[in-house]
Design an enzyme around this catalytic site. Structure first.
Site, PDB file in Angstrom:
ATOM      1  N   ASP A  83     -37.200 -34.379 -28.053  1.00 37.96           N
ATOM      2  CA  ASP A  83     -37.222 -35.835 -28.180  1.00 37.96           C
ATOM      3  C   ASP A  83     -36.852 -36.198 -29.611  1.00 37.96           C
ATOM      4  OD1 ASP A  83     -38.243 -38.632 -28.307  1.00 37.96           O
ATOM      5  OD2 ASP A  83     -39.135 -38.154 -26.372  1.00 37.96           O
ATOM      6  N   ARG A  89     -37.926 -44.019 -29.329  1.00 38.85           N
ATOM      7  CA  ARG A  89     -38.718 -45.119 -28.759  1.00 38.85           C
ATOM      8  C   ARG A  89     -39.728 -45.633 -29.772  1.00 38.85           C
ATOM      9  NH1 ARG A  89     -40.009 -48.856 -27.713  1.00 38.85           N
ATOM     10  NH2 ARG A  89     -40.997 -49.817 -25.932  1.00 38.85           N
ATOM     11  N   THR A 120     -31.577 -44.903 -11.953  1.00 37.98           N
ATOM     12  CA  THR A 120     -32.194 -46.196 -11.660  1.00 37.98           C
ATOM     13  C   THR A 120     -31.689 -46.780 -10.342  1.00 37.98           C
ATOM     14  OG1 THR A 120     -32.414 -48.484 -12.444  1.00 37.98           O
ATOM     15  CG2 THR A 120     -30.430 -47.337 -13.101  1.00 37.98           C
ATOM     16  N   SER A 147     -26.672 -54.835 -16.245  1.00 36.85           N
ATOM     17  CA  SER A 147     -26.851 -54.903 -17.700  1.00 36.85           C
ATOM     18  C   SER A 147     -26.103 -53.722 -18.307  1.00 36.85           C
ATOM     19  CB  SER A 147     -28.334 -54.803 -18.079  1.00 36.85           C
ATOM     20  OG  SER A 147     -28.797 -53.469 -17.876  1.00 36.85           O
ATOM     21  N   TYR A 170     -27.422 -51.454 -20.127  1.00 40.91           N
ATOM     22  CA  TYR A 170     -28.268 -50.276 -19.840  1.00 40.91           C
ATOM     23  C   TYR A 170     -27.955 -49.723 -18.441  1.00 40.91           C
ATOM     24  CZ  TYR A 170     -32.002 -48.103 -17.331  1.00 40.91           C
ATOM     25  OH  TYR A 170     -32.680 -47.281 -16.470  1.00 40.91           O
ATOM     26  N   HIS A 171     -27.992 -50.595 -17.421  1.00 42.98           N
ATOM     27  CA  HIS A 171     -27.746 -50.121 -16.057  1.00 42.98           C
ATOM     28  C   HIS A 171     -26.338 -49.538 -15.936  1.00 42.98           C
ATOM     29  CE1 HIS A 171     -31.243 -52.812 -15.036  1.00 42.98           C
ATOM     30  NE2 HIS A 171     -31.507 -51.806 -14.237  1.00 42.98           N
ATOM     31  N   LYS A 181     -26.166 -45.903 -16.754  1.00 42.98           N
ATOM     32  CA  LYS A 181     -26.656 -45.020 -15.680  1.00 42.98           C
ATOM     33  C   LYS A 181     -25.589 -44.860 -14.595  1.00 42.98           C
ATOM     34  CE  LYS A 181     -30.985 -44.372 -17.201  1.00 42.98           C
ATOM     35  NZ  LYS A 181     -31.959 -43.313 -17.122  1.00 42.98           N
TER      36      LYS A 181
HETATM   37  N1  USQ Z   1     -38.729 -60.647 -14.792  1.00 42.86           N
HETATM   38  C1  USQ Z   1     -39.471 -61.825 -14.748  1.00 42.86           C
HETATM   39  N2  USQ Z   1     -40.380 -62.030 -15.724  1.00 42.86           N
HETATM   40  C2  USQ Z   1     -40.631 -61.129 -16.718  1.00 42.86           C
HETATM   41  C3  USQ Z   1     -39.890 -59.927 -16.744  1.00 42.86           C
HETATM   42  C4  USQ Z   1     -38.940 -59.713 -15.766  1.00 42.86           C
HETATM   43  O1  USQ Z   1     -39.282 -62.656 -13.871  1.00 42.86           O
HETATM   44  O2  USQ Z   1     -41.491 -61.400 -17.567  1.00 42.86           O
HETATM   45  C5  USQ Z   1     -37.721 -60.382 -13.747  1.00 42.86           C
HETATM   46  C6  USQ Z   1     -36.337 -60.064 -14.289  1.00 42.86           C
HETATM   47  O3  USQ Z   1     -35.578 -61.237 -14.523  1.00 42.86           O
HETATM   48  C7  USQ Z   1     -35.781 -59.177 -13.188  1.00 42.86           C
HETATM   49  C8  USQ Z   1     -37.008 -58.442 -12.651  1.00 42.86           C
HETATM   50  O4  USQ Z   1     -38.125 -59.206 -13.070  1.00 42.86           O
HETATM   51  O5  USQ Z   1     -35.255 -59.956 -12.166  1.00 42.86           O
HETATM   52  C9  USQ Z   1     -37.165 -57.014 -13.110  1.00 42.86           C
HETATM   53  O6  USQ Z   1     -37.188 -56.953 -14.521  1.00 42.86           O
HETATM   54  P1  USQ Z   1     -37.845 -55.690 -15.271  1.00 42.86           P
HETATM   55  O7  USQ Z   1     -37.767 -55.952 -16.748  1.00 42.86           O
HETATM   56  O8  USQ Z   1     -39.177 -55.400 -14.689  1.00 42.86           O
HETATM   57  O9  USQ Z   1     -36.903 -54.485 -14.803  1.00 42.86           O
HETATM   58  P2  USQ Z   1     -35.434 -54.032 -15.242  1.00 42.86           P
HETATM   59  O10 USQ Z   1     -34.904 -54.805 -16.385  1.00 42.86           O
HETATM   60  O11 USQ Z   1     -34.600 -54.014 -14.008  1.00 42.86           O
HETATM   61  O12 USQ Z   1     -35.621 -52.539 -15.762  1.00 42.86           O
HETATM   62  C10 USQ Z   1     -36.716 -51.708 -15.403  1.00 42.86           C
HETATM   63  C11 USQ Z   1     -36.768 -50.543 -16.387  1.00 42.86           C
HETATM   64  C12 USQ Z   1     -35.492 -49.696 -16.234  1.00 42.86           C
HETATM   65  C13 USQ Z   1     -35.354 -49.252 -14.795  1.00 42.86           C
HETATM   66  C14 USQ Z   1     -35.332 -50.454 -13.866  1.00 42.86           C
HETATM   67  C15 USQ Z   1     -35.366 -50.049 -12.405  1.00 42.86           C
HETATM   68  O13 USQ Z   1     -36.901 -51.018 -17.715  1.00 42.86           O
HETATM   69  O14 USQ Z   1     -35.570 -48.578 -17.106  1.00 42.86           O
HETATM   70  O15 USQ Z   1     -34.156 -48.522 -14.622  1.00 42.86           O
HETATM   71  O16 USQ Z   1     -36.547 -51.233 -14.079  1.00 42.86           O
HETATM   72  S1  USQ Z   1     -34.524 -51.225 -11.413  1.00 42.86           S
HETATM   73  O17 USQ Z   1     -34.997 -52.560 -11.724  1.00 42.86           O
HETATM   74  O18 USQ Z   1     -34.824 -50.883 -10.040  1.00 42.86           O
HETATM   75  O19 USQ Z   1     -33.119 -51.132 -11.723  1.00 42.86           O
END
Ligand code: USQ
Length: 397
Positions: A31, A35, A145, A187, A189-190, A193
Site C-alpha cells: 500500500d 488514502r 464496480t 464518473s 473513477y467509474h 474501472k
Molecule cells: N447520494 C445521495 N446523497 C449523498 C450521497 C450520495 O443522494 O449524500 C446518491 C448519489 O447521487 C448516487 C448514489 O447516492 O446517486 C450513490 O452514491 P455513493 O457516493 O454512495 O456511491 P458511488 O459514488 O456510486 O460510489 C461508491 C463507491 C465506489 C463504488 C461504487 C459502487 O465509492 O468505490 O465503486 O459505490 S456502484 O455505485 O455500484 O457503482
C-alpha cells in the site's frame, strides 16, 4: 495461501486482510497509504480513529499470534519495486484494491481527474505487466464496480459481466457470442474501472493470466468479525462529501442530527452489500479461481438494491431525522430501475446480510460514539460533475 493484498490499508482492504489472515493465509499488504494522504489533502478524517498500519498489524499479532506484513509500495509509480517484490515473494494470489475509489473525488478538478486515471490505470497495468514478465501464475482478484454497467432507466436484469448478443454474418446467418457488457461509466473513477476491464480481457487472452473481476455495489457498515476484536483494529468509516457513501452517510447524519442529504428526487436505485459479505465474497472468489487460458471470471458482488429516497425514508423513520432534498451535484439519471443477477455467489454459499437485521441501529450507535470527531462543514457533497451543475449547486447548497 500466500496472498498479496494491494491497497490493504483501505476500507475494504483492511477487513479483507484480517479476515484472510484469520482463515490461516499468509498476508502481505502492499500500500502507498495514499488514502491517508487524501484525508490530509481534504482536511477530513475517518469518523473512527484509525491507527497507523504498523500499529494495526502489531495489535493483530498481539491478539491472534498471526503476522500481517506491510510494504510501502506505490503500484502506479514504483514498477521496479513492485516487480522486485513479486519476484521475491511469488504469491499464490493477489487481491487488487489499490485504486482511488471515490467518484466525487475523481470529478473535483482537472488535477483530480488526471490523478485518478494515472493512478488507477497505471496500477492495474503495472501489475499485469509484471505478472507476465515474471511468469507468475498468481490468481488475480480485482475489486471492480457495479458502476461499469451504468444505471440505465430501462431496468433489464444485469448479467454477471457478459451479455449474449446475436450478430448477423455476411451470408445472412445469425451467430451468437458473449461480449463484455457495454461499459457506461458515470464518473472518471467509474471510467477507470471500465478501462481495467479491457486490460484484464487482453491479458487473460494474450498471456493466460487467471483473473477474477468483482463488480461490487455500494458497501455499507463498518465492522466485521475481526475488526470488532480490538478497538485498535477498527475499520475506517467515511462521512465526508467525497468519500462517504450514501447509506453510511445517512446513518452518520442521523447520529449527529444532520438532515439526510438526498440528491435530487432520490430516485436513483443502486446495488448494496454489507462489508462483512464483501470480505466473504472475496474469500469465495479466491477459492474458485478460473482455469489458465479461460476468460476473465466476473461476479456481481451485491446482495440487494434500494432507491436512495427509500433508504432516507427508512432511516428517518428509525431515527426521527429530517430529510433534505438537495440539488444533485452529479450528472446521473434522476430515476432508474435496477435488477442485478448475483446467482454465482449465492450458488457458492454466500448468505446475504440484509438491511433489516438490526445492523443499521448498530452503525448509528458507532456513529454516535465518535460523533465528536465529525466536522459538520465537511458533510455536504460539493464536487460537481460539470461547470453548469457547479453553478446551480453553489447557488442552492
Ligand atoms: N447520494 C445521495 N446523497 C449523498 C450521497 C450520495 O443522494 O449524500 C446518491 C448519489 O447521487 C448516487 C448514489 O447516492 O446517486 C450513490 O452514491 P455513493 O457516493 O454512495 O456511491 P458511488 O459514488 O456510486 O460510489 C461508491 C463507491 C465506489 C463504488 C461504487 C459502487 O465509492 O468505490 O465503486 O459505490 S456502484 O455505485 O455500484 O457503482
Amino acid at each position: 495461501m500466500k496472498i498479496a493484498v494491494l491497497g490493504g490499508d483501505g476500507f475494504v482492504g483492511w477487513p479483507t486482510s484480517l479476515h484472510l489472515s484469520d482463515a490461516g493465509h499468509e498476508i502481505h499488504i502492499l500500500d502507498n497509504l495514499s488514502r491517508r494522504w487524501i484525508d490530509t489533502e481534504l482536511g477530513v478524517q475517518s469518523l473512527t480513529p484509525m491507527d497507523s498500519i504498523q500499529e494495526r498489524t502489531r495489535i493483530w499479532h498481539a491478539e491472534t499470534g498471526r503476522r500481517i506484513h506491510f510494504n510501502l509500495i506505490d503500484l502506479a509509480r514504483d514498477y521496479e519495486l513492485l516487480k522486485g517484490w513479486l519476484a521475491r515473494h511469488r504469491p499464490d494470489a493477489i487481491i487488487h484494491f489499490a485504486e482511488q475509489r471515490a467518484a466525487p473525488y475523481s470529478m473535483k478538478s482537472d488535477r483530480h481527474k488526471n490523478y485518478t486515471v494515472d493512478n488507477n490505470v497505471n496500477a492495474t497495468h503495472n501489475l499485469l505487466n509484471a505478472l507476465v514478465e515474471l511468469d507468475l501464475d498468481a490468481h488475480l482478484v480485482h475489486l471492480g464496480t457495479m458502476g461499469v454497467y451504468g444505471y440505465s432507466t430501462v431496468g433489464a436484469a444485469i448479467p454477471e459481466g457478459y451479455l449474449p448478443v446475436g450478430i448477423e454474418t455476411a451470408d445472412g446467418r445469425t451467430v451468437s457470442q458473449e461480449i463484455l457488457y457495454p461499459a457506461n461509466p458515470g464518473s472518471v473513477y467509474h471510467m477507470t474501472k471500465c478501462l481495467d476491464q479491457l486490460l484484464f480481457q487482453f491479458y487473460a487472452k494474450n498471456d493466460g493470466l487467471r483473473i477474477t473481476d468483482l463488480h461490487q455495489g455500494i458497501v455499507w457498515g463498518t465492522h466485521t468479525e475481526q475488526t470488532r476484536r480490538h478497538t485498535q483494529l477498527i475499520n475506517r468509516f467515511d462521512y465526508d462529501g467525497d468519500y462517504g457513501t450514501v447509506l453510511n452517510r445517512f446513518l452518520i447524519q442521523a447520529a449527529i442530527g444532520y438532515p439526510l442529504t438526498v440528491h435530487g428526487t432520490g430516485g436513483q436505485t443502486r446495488a448494496f452489500i454489507h462489508i462483512q459479505d464483501s470480505v466473504r465474497c472475496i474469500e469465495i472468489a479466491l477459492k474458485n479461481p478460473p482455469q489458465r487460458g479461460s476468460r476473465v471470471e466476473i461476479f456481481n458482488q451485491m446482495t440487494e438494491t434500494h432507491r436512495v429516497r427509500d433508504l432516507a425514508g427508512m432511516i428517518a423513520k428509525m431515527t426521527g431525522s429530517q430529510v433534505a432534498w438537495l440539488p444533485n451535484p452529479r450528472k446521473e439519471a434522476a430515476e432508474n430501475e435496477l435488477m442485478v443477477r448475483n446467482g454465482k455467489f449465492l450458488d457458492l454459499g454466500l448468505k446475504p446480510t440484509t438491511l433489516g437485521e438490526g445492523l443499521l441501529g448498530e452503525i448509528v450507535d458507532v456513529a454516535k460514539k465518535y460523533a465528536y470527531r465529525v466536522d459538520r462543514s465537511r458533510v455536504p457533497a460539493v464536487s460537481a460533475w460539470t461547470r453548469d451543475i457547479a453553478a446551480k449547486v453553489e447557488h442552492d447548497p
